[in-house]
Design a protein around this motif. Sequence first.
Motif, PDB file in Angstrom:
ATOM      1  N   ASP A   2       2.161   8.932  19.438  1.00  0.00           N
ATOM      2  CA  ASP A   2       2.894  10.083  18.898  1.00  0.00           C
ATOM      3  C   ASP A   2       2.586  10.269  17.408  1.00  0.00           C
ATOM      4  OD1 ASP A   2       5.529  11.359  17.649  1.00  0.00           O
ATOM      5  OD2 ASP A   2       5.463  11.896  19.778  1.00  0.00           O
ATOM      6  N   ASN A   3       2.410   9.152  16.695  1.00  0.00           N
ATOM      7  CA  ASN A   3       2.011   9.214  15.282  1.00  0.00           C
ATOM      8  C   ASN A   3       1.275   7.917  14.948  1.00  0.00           C
ATOM      9  OD1 ASN A   3       3.921   7.150  14.486  1.00  0.00           O
ATOM     10  ND2 ASN A   3       5.527   8.707  14.534  1.00  0.00           N
ATOM     11  N   MET A   4       0.877   7.770  13.704  1.00  0.00           N
ATOM     12  CA  MET A   4       0.116   6.585  13.297  1.00  0.00           C
ATOM     13  C   MET A   4       0.829   5.836  12.172  1.00  0.00           C
ATOM     14  SD  MET A   4      -3.777   8.135  13.555  1.00  0.00           S
ATOM     15  CE  MET A   4      -4.570   6.531  13.408  1.00  0.00           C
ATOM     16  N   PHE A   5       2.154   5.778  12.277  1.00  0.00           N
ATOM     17  CA  PHE A   5       2.960   5.070  11.274  1.00  0.00           C
ATOM     18  C   PHE A   5       3.113   3.602  11.694  1.00  0.00           C
ATOM     19  CE2 PHE A   5       5.269   9.388  10.690  1.00  0.00           C
ATOM     20  CZ  PHE A   5       4.206   9.872   9.952  1.00  0.00           C
ATOM     21  N   PHE A   6       2.039   2.837  11.592  1.00  0.00           N
ATOM     22  CA  PHE A   6       2.047   1.468  12.109  1.00  0.00           C
ATOM     23  C   PHE A   6       2.746   0.472  11.182  1.00  0.00           C
ATOM     24  CE2 PHE A   6      -1.858   3.399  13.971  1.00  0.00           C
ATOM     25  CZ  PHE A   6      -1.409   3.446  15.284  1.00  0.00           C
ATOM     26  N   ILE A   7       2.219   0.311   9.959  1.00  0.00           N
ATOM     27  CA  ILE A   7       2.748  -0.699   9.037  1.00  0.00           C
ATOM     28  C   ILE A   7       2.910  -0.067   7.659  1.00  0.00           C
ATOM     29  CG2 ILE A   7       2.443  -3.034   8.119  1.00  0.00           C
ATOM     30  CD1 ILE A   7       0.134  -3.302  10.257  1.00  0.00           C
ATOM     31  N   LYS A   8       4.016  -0.375   6.989  1.00  0.00           N
ATOM     32  CA  LYS A   8       4.265   0.134   5.632  1.00  0.00           C
ATOM     33  C   LYS A   8       4.730  -1.014   4.761  1.00  0.00           C
ATOM     34  CE  LYS A   8       4.637   3.557   2.652  1.00  0.00           C
ATOM     35  NZ  LYS A   8       4.870   2.732   1.435  1.00  0.00           N
ATOM     36  N   GLY A   9       3.878  -1.415   3.806  1.00  0.00           N
ATOM     37  CA  GLY A   9       4.226  -2.512   2.929  1.00  0.00           C
ATOM     38  C   GLY A   9       4.543  -2.045   1.520  1.00  0.00           C
ATOM     39  N   ASP A  10       5.750  -2.303   1.066  1.00  0.00           N
ATOM     40  CA  ASP A  10       6.167  -2.013  -0.304  1.00  0.00           C
ATOM     41  C   ASP A  10       6.473  -3.323  -1.018  1.00  0.00           C
ATOM     42  OD1 ASP A  10       6.045   0.767   0.069  1.00  0.00           O
ATOM     43  OD2 ASP A  10       8.057   0.796   0.942  1.00  0.00           O
ATOM     44  N   THR A  11       6.652  -3.245  -2.323  1.00  0.00           N
ATOM     45  CA  THR A  11       6.981  -4.449  -3.084  1.00  0.00           C
ATOM     46  C   THR A  11       8.370  -4.973  -2.748  1.00  0.00           C
ATOM     47  OG1 THR A  11       7.759  -3.044  -4.908  1.00  0.00           O
ATOM     48  CG2 THR A  11       5.489  -3.860  -5.024  1.00  0.00           C
ATOM     49  N   ASP A  12       9.207  -4.122  -2.158  1.00  0.00           N
ATOM     50  CA  ASP A  12      10.581  -4.541  -1.866  1.00  0.00           C
ATOM     51  C   ASP A  12      10.964  -4.421  -0.389  1.00  0.00           C
ATOM     52  OD1 ASP A  12      10.525  -1.826  -1.727  1.00  0.00           O
ATOM     53  OD2 ASP A  12      12.205  -1.468  -3.094  1.00  0.00           O
ATOM     54  N   SER A  13       9.975  -4.209   0.508  1.00  0.00           N
ATOM     55  CA  SER A  13      10.296  -4.121   1.934  1.00  0.00           C
ATOM     56  C   SER A  13       9.014  -4.121   2.765  1.00  0.00           C
ATOM     57  CB  SER A  13      11.114  -2.862   2.247  1.00  0.00           C
ATOM     58  OG  SER A  13      10.332  -1.695   2.021  1.00  0.00           O
ATOM     59  N   GLN A  54       0.852  -1.194   0.000  1.00  0.00           N
ATOM     60  CA  GLN A  54       0.000   0.000   0.000  1.00  0.00           C
ATOM     61  C   GLN A  54       0.884   1.239   0.000  1.00  0.00           C
ATOM     62  OE1 GLN A  54      -3.741  -0.222   2.259  1.00  0.00           O
ATOM     63  NE2 GLN A  54      -3.177   1.692   3.268  1.00  0.00           N
ATOM     64  N   THR A  55       0.430   2.277  -0.667  1.00  0.00           N
ATOM     65  CA  THR A  55       1.253   3.478  -0.808  1.00  0.00           C
ATOM     66  C   THR A  55       1.405   4.252   0.502  1.00  0.00           C
ATOM     67  OG1 THR A  55      -0.718   4.709  -1.521  1.00  0.00           O
ATOM     68  CG2 THR A  55       0.696   3.767  -3.249  1.00  0.00           C
ATOM     69  N   SER A  56       0.464   4.065   1.413  1.00  0.00           N
ATOM     70  CA  SER A  56       0.533   4.786   2.692  1.00  0.00           C
ATOM     71  C   SER A  56       0.580   3.790   3.856  1.00  0.00           C
ATOM     72  CB  SER A  56      -0.698   5.686   2.845  1.00  0.00           C
ATOM     73  OG  SER A  56      -1.892   4.915   2.773  1.00  0.00           O
ATOM     74  N   TYR A  57       0.866   4.317   5.036  1.00  0.00           N
ATOM     75  CA  TYR A  57       0.849   3.480   6.239  1.00  0.00           C
ATOM     76  C   TYR A  57      -0.570   2.978   6.509  1.00  0.00           C
ATOM     77  CZ  TYR A  57       5.583   4.679   7.838  1.00  0.00           C
ATOM     78  OH  TYR A  57       6.951   4.812   7.972  1.00  0.00           O
ATOM     79  N   TYR A  58      -0.671   1.822   7.138  1.00  0.00           N
ATOM     80  CA  TYR A  58      -1.977   1.293   7.533  1.00  0.00           C
ATOM     81  C   TYR A  58      -1.843   0.607   8.892  1.00  0.00           C
ATOM     82  CZ  TYR A  58       0.059  -2.983   5.487  1.00  0.00           C
ATOM     83  OH  TYR A  58       0.875  -4.032   5.159  1.00  0.00           O
ATOM     84  N   GLY A  59      -2.982   0.159   9.427  1.00  0.00           N
ATOM     85  CA  GLY A  59      -2.965  -0.501  10.727  1.00  0.00           C
ATOM     86  C   GLY A  59      -3.556   0.370  11.823  1.00  0.00           C
ATOM     87  N   THR A  60      -3.617  -0.196  13.047  1.00  0.00           N
ATOM     88  CA  THR A  60      -4.168   0.518  14.202  1.00  0.00           C
ATOM     89  C   THR A  60      -3.245   0.381  15.400  1.00  0.00           C
ATOM     90  OG1 THR A  60      -5.351  -1.374  15.168  1.00  0.00           O
ATOM     91  CG2 THR A  60      -6.468  -0.179  13.384  1.00  0.00           C
ATOM     92  N   GLY A  61      -3.670   0.955  16.499  1.00  0.00           N
ATOM     93  CA  GLY A  61      -2.882   0.942  17.730  1.00  0.00           C
ATOM     94  C   GLY A  61      -2.733  -0.418  18.375  1.00  0.00           C
ATOM     95  N   GLU A  62      -3.378  -1.455  17.824  1.00  0.00           N
ATOM     96  CA  GLU A  62      -3.135  -2.819  18.309  1.00  0.00           C
ATOM     97  C   GLU A  62      -1.741  -3.303  17.925  1.00  0.00           C
ATOM     98  OE1 GLU A  62      -7.396  -5.118  18.356  1.00  0.00           O
ATOM     99  OE2 GLU A  62      -6.444  -4.827  16.408  1.00  0.00           O
TER     100      GLU A  62
END
Length: 214
Positions: free
Chosen positions: A152-163, A126-134
């Motif tokens: 502090d922020n909502m940068f939970f999960i970041k999925g790219d094709t290479d990481s 996904q192009t942006s971060y996703y997920g919740t506080g769990e």
Amino acid sequence: IHYVTGMKMQYLNRKEKKIMKTSKKDVNSTNGQPVDADLETDMSRPSLSEPSNLLLPEQIEILAKHLPPRTVGYLWTLTFSASKHGMSIKTLYRAMADQNSPVLMVIKNSNGEIFGAVASEPFKVQTSYYGTGETFLFTFSPEFKVFKWTKDNMFFIKGDTDSLGFGGGEGVFGLWVDGDLYHGRSHMCKTFGNQSLSKEEDFIIQDIEIWTFQ
């Protein structure tokens, strides 16, 4: 006569105490208070679809206590294992395609350290971060520590094709693995307020297990 009566009273007293003791045991069981410590341990230990090659039974019990409540009572299903399915993030994403539960990712690095992340939802590109506080990070090296959301922020999960990364802020991830599932990195990040999950911030991955709950 008095002697016989006294013997009868002693017998009745012993019988009454036995009944009271048994009743107390039954009440404790009914109220959910385990009578046997080993039975309590067995009941608190989650069921796995197959044995884990990375986690010891006591580590599984510890992790289970911190998982999202909606995973309680569900079978731990081994959905992906690098040693079985190969060191490829594309294969990992394909394994996640039909899942809809939280995800436990366990990593063992070349130094034998065990750590990882619990994600609120299956991994995807996904192009942006996703997920919740769990979502949270954890490590067993050198002792168990869990790092929950700091808000502090909502940068939970970041999925790219290479990481695949967890947490963020100031250009770093709390935990990051590359597309070959071979190199990884762990830095302090604002999302979880964590320390590096491994002794060395950059590490080589020996194996990965991903568990879902269904």
